[in-house]
Design an enzyme around this catalytic site. Structure first.
Site, PDB file in Angstrom:
ATOM      1  N   ARG A   1       5.540  51.996 127.293  1.00 53.58           N
ATOM      2  CA  ARG A   1       5.672  51.112 125.853  1.00 53.58           C
ATOM      3  C   ARG A   1       5.010  49.607 126.145  1.00 53.58           C
ATOM      4  NH1 ARG A   1      10.506  51.684 123.639  1.00 53.58           N
ATOM      5  NH2 ARG A   1       9.857  53.013 121.982  1.00 53.58           N
TER       6      ARG A   1
ATOM      7  N   LYS B   1      11.043  59.082 125.951  1.00 55.09           N
ATOM      8  CA  LYS B   1      11.794  60.097 125.768  1.00 55.09           C
ATOM      9  C   LYS B   1      11.569  60.721 124.352  1.00 55.09           C
ATOM     10  CE  LYS B   1      15.578  57.282 126.428  1.00 55.09           C
ATOM     11  NZ  LYS B   1      14.497  56.231 126.939  1.00 55.09           N
ATOM     12  N   THR B   2      11.297  59.743 123.466  1.00 58.96           N
ATOM     13  CA  THR B   2      10.898  60.007 121.910  1.00 58.96           C
ATOM     14  C   THR B   2       9.653  61.092 122.048  1.00 58.96           C
ATOM     15  OG1 THR B   2      11.981  58.378 121.160  1.00 58.96           O
ATOM     16  CG2 THR B   2      10.628  59.645 119.681  1.00 58.96           C
TER      17      THR B   2
ATOM     18  N   THR C   1      20.010  56.243 126.889  1.00 63.02           N
ATOM     19  CA  THR C   1      19.654  55.328 128.069  1.00 63.02           C
ATOM     20  C   THR C   1      20.693  55.346 129.137  1.00 63.02           C
ATOM     21  OG1 THR C   1      20.486  53.707 126.699  1.00 63.02           O
ATOM     22  CG2 THR C   1      18.247  53.829 126.883  1.00 63.02           C
TER      23      THR C   1
ATOM     24  N   ASP D   1      18.254  60.462 118.851  1.00 60.00           N
ATOM     25  CA  ASP D   1      18.063  59.390 120.061  1.00 60.00           C
ATOM     26  C   ASP D   1      19.472  58.574 120.151  1.00 60.00           C
ATOM     27  OD1 ASP D   1      16.715  57.669 121.412  1.00 60.00           O
ATOM     28  OD2 ASP D   1      15.602  56.749 119.782  1.00 60.00           O
TER      29      ASP D   1
HETATM   30  P1  ADP Z   1      11.410  56.216 124.581  1.00 62.80           P
HETATM   31  O1  ADP Z   1      11.927  57.000 123.582  1.00 62.80           O
HETATM   32  O2  ADP Z   1      12.124  56.412 125.884  1.00 62.80           O
HETATM   33  O3  ADP Z   1      12.049  54.774 124.207  1.00 62.80           O
HETATM   34  P2  ADP Z   1       8.920  56.522 123.615  1.00 62.80           P
HETATM   35  O4  ADP Z   1       8.599  57.792 123.663  1.00 62.80           O
HETATM   36  O5  ADP Z   1       9.065  56.055 122.063  1.00 62.80           O
HETATM   37  O6  ADP Z   1      10.012  55.904 124.523  1.00 62.80           O
HETATM   38  O7  ADP Z   1       7.477  55.828 124.132  1.00 62.80           O
HETATM   39  C1  ADP Z   1       7.082  54.666 123.882  1.00 62.80           C
HETATM   40  C2  ADP Z   1       5.650  54.357 123.622  1.00 62.80           C
HETATM   41  O8  ADP Z   1       4.917  54.669 124.975  1.00 62.80           O
HETATM   42  C3  ADP Z   1       4.903  55.466 123.017  1.00 62.80           C
HETATM   43  O9  ADP Z   1       4.591  55.295 121.498  1.00 62.80           O
HETATM   44  C4  ADP Z   1       3.510  56.000 123.581  1.00 62.80           C
HETATM   45  O10 ADP Z   1       2.611  55.326 123.066  1.00 62.80           O
HETATM   46  C5  ADP Z   1       3.914  55.409 125.161  1.00 62.80           C
HETATM   47  N1  ADP Z   1       4.403  56.267 126.100  1.00 62.80           N
HETATM   48  C6  ADP Z   1       5.348  56.852 126.723  1.00 62.80           C
HETATM   49  N2  ADP Z   1       5.284  57.788 127.537  1.00 62.80           N
HETATM   50  C7  ADP Z   1       3.832  57.860 127.701  1.00 62.80           C
HETATM   51  C8  ADP Z   1       3.136  58.808 128.673  1.00 62.80           C
HETATM   52  N3  ADP Z   1       3.739  59.487 129.387  1.00 62.80           N
HETATM   53  N4  ADP Z   1       1.899  58.721 128.498  1.00 62.80           N
HETATM   54  C9  ADP Z   1       1.350  58.017 127.847  1.00 62.80           C
HETATM   55  N5  ADP Z   1       1.929  57.109 126.651  1.00 62.80           N
HETATM   56  C10 ADP Z   1       3.323  57.104 126.977  1.00 62.80           C
END
Ligand code: ADP
Length: 334
Positions: A217, A64-65, A158, A109
């Site tokens: 992640r 998401k981030t 979430t 977030d």
């Molecule tokens: P969320 O905000 O949903 O918790 P993040 O965007 O922080 O997730 O993602 C966590 C890590 O996972 C990122 O730093 C990245 O390295 C990896 N990641 C997430 N989605 C992808 C994707 N679609 N392709 C490659 N790496 C990804």
């Protein structure tokens, strides 16, 4: 051991930044959300206006981030990052909003955890690009309208179900992020291995992908732990054998269930005879907050076919009993 947690851990920080996809076409998986967002962004670009506000919903670690940063990058805009819990007072949000430049992306977030006064301020900001700042107290208090620059809010949650109606209604687009398939996670692992210069073969990547709980992640973190093992105990190359041996050391099971997942399944099966049991009772049994069990742990157990949500409570499926090495009772759910 939090090797398997979908939540960010100490030590993830710099590597996560290195591994974040920067553009929509670098983003692996989520084909629906990607296509939908592409349309939203392209049409806004053609009309020369900031796109509608975007809500991204789904379990932690699914990107998401990263997606919020990509939205900003695709728009050629700056991104300001904050979170619901950080916006305790409306003043905190007012400061953030009044510093935005035209077209900026504001990323919030955990937006479902925003405090009420800040949320109410956000309504007007999202709708009219305006905030009302209240000056003074009591009968003498006046509210001063303040123009803010047109911006795009990207919210991540979430738990889209616990957003209030008025907040949810102000997003023009909601992207529902899903767990990744094994094939998609293989691509995530291969991409990360290339960036981090880790020699890996197909089977090694597949083994890591299969045990990553549908979550990039975790896939990226497991890759780094397997790399450590490959360097210290083997010749540095990640293959199936090395991946298996390494993941055994880190106590990662065949399905990639983490400590909390397994605790929940164990409690459900061993303490409550497979359920049904209410989520708060289950949370007390494993010593966790009900929201953590509900938002972090359950979505994957449901998707892995281990747990069912029923009107009377949570129920272990036959698969859950089998995964714990037990014989399911004849009436257990499939
Ligand atoms: P969320 O905000 O949903 O918790 P993040 O965007 O922080 O997730 O993602 C966590 C890590 O996972 C990122 O730093 C990245 O390295 C990896 N990641 C997430 N989605 C992808 C994707 N679609 N392709 C490659 N790496 C990804």
């Amino acid at each position: 051991d939090e090797t398997l947690s979908a939540l960010p851990q100490n030590g993830d920080g710099d590597v996560e930044t290195t591994l974040r996809p920067r553009k929509l076409d670098e983003f692996v998986g989520q084909p629906r959300v990607r296509e939908q967002l592409e349309l939203v962004l392209e049409s806004a670009r053609r009309r020369g206006v900031p796109p509608d506000h975007v809500l991204l919903s789904g379990p932690p670690g699914l990107g998401k981030t990263s997606m919020a940063m990509i939205v900003a990058a695709e728009l050629g805009a700056a991104i300001r990052i904050t979170s619901g819990p950080a916006l305790e007072r409306a003043g905190d949000l007012a400061a953030m909003l009044s510093n935005l430049a035209p077209g900026d992306v504001l990323f919030i977030d955990e937006i479902h955890r925003i405090a009420r006064p800040a949320e109410e301020m956000l309504y007007l900001a999202m709708e009219d690009f305006r905030v009302d700042v209240v000056v003074g107290k009591g009968p003498g208090a006046t509210s001063i309208p303040l123009e803010i620059a047109p911006f795009t809010l990207v919210g991540a949650t979430t738990r889209s179900g616990s957003l209030t109606g008025p907040l949810r209604d102000r997003f023009g687009f909601t992207g529902q992020m899903e767990f990744y398939t094994d094939a998609e996670l293989e691509l995530v692992v291969r991409r990360a291995a290339t960036i981090l210069d880790i020699p890996i073969d197909r089977d090694g990547g597949a083994e890591i992908a299969r045990r990553s709980r549908g979550t990039p992640r975790i896939a990226n973190r497991l890759l780094r732990r397997v790399r450590d093992y490959a360097e210290v105990r083997a010749d540095g190359t990640v293959n199936r054998e090395v991946a298996r041996a390494a993941l055994e050391v880190y106590d990662v099971d065949e399905l990639g269930l983490d400590r909390l997942d397994r605790a929940v399944l164990n409690a459900l099966v061993r303490s409550f005879g497979g359920g049904p049991v209410g989520v708060s009772t289950l949370a007390v049994a494993v010593g966790e907050e009900p929201t953590t069990v509900e938002e972090v742990c359950e979505p994957y157990l449901v998707r892995a076919g281990m747990l069912a949500r029923t009107p009377r409570g949570r129920v272990a499926t036959a698969g859950a009993w089998e995964h714990l090495g037990l014989v399911p009772p004849p009436d257990s759910g499939r």
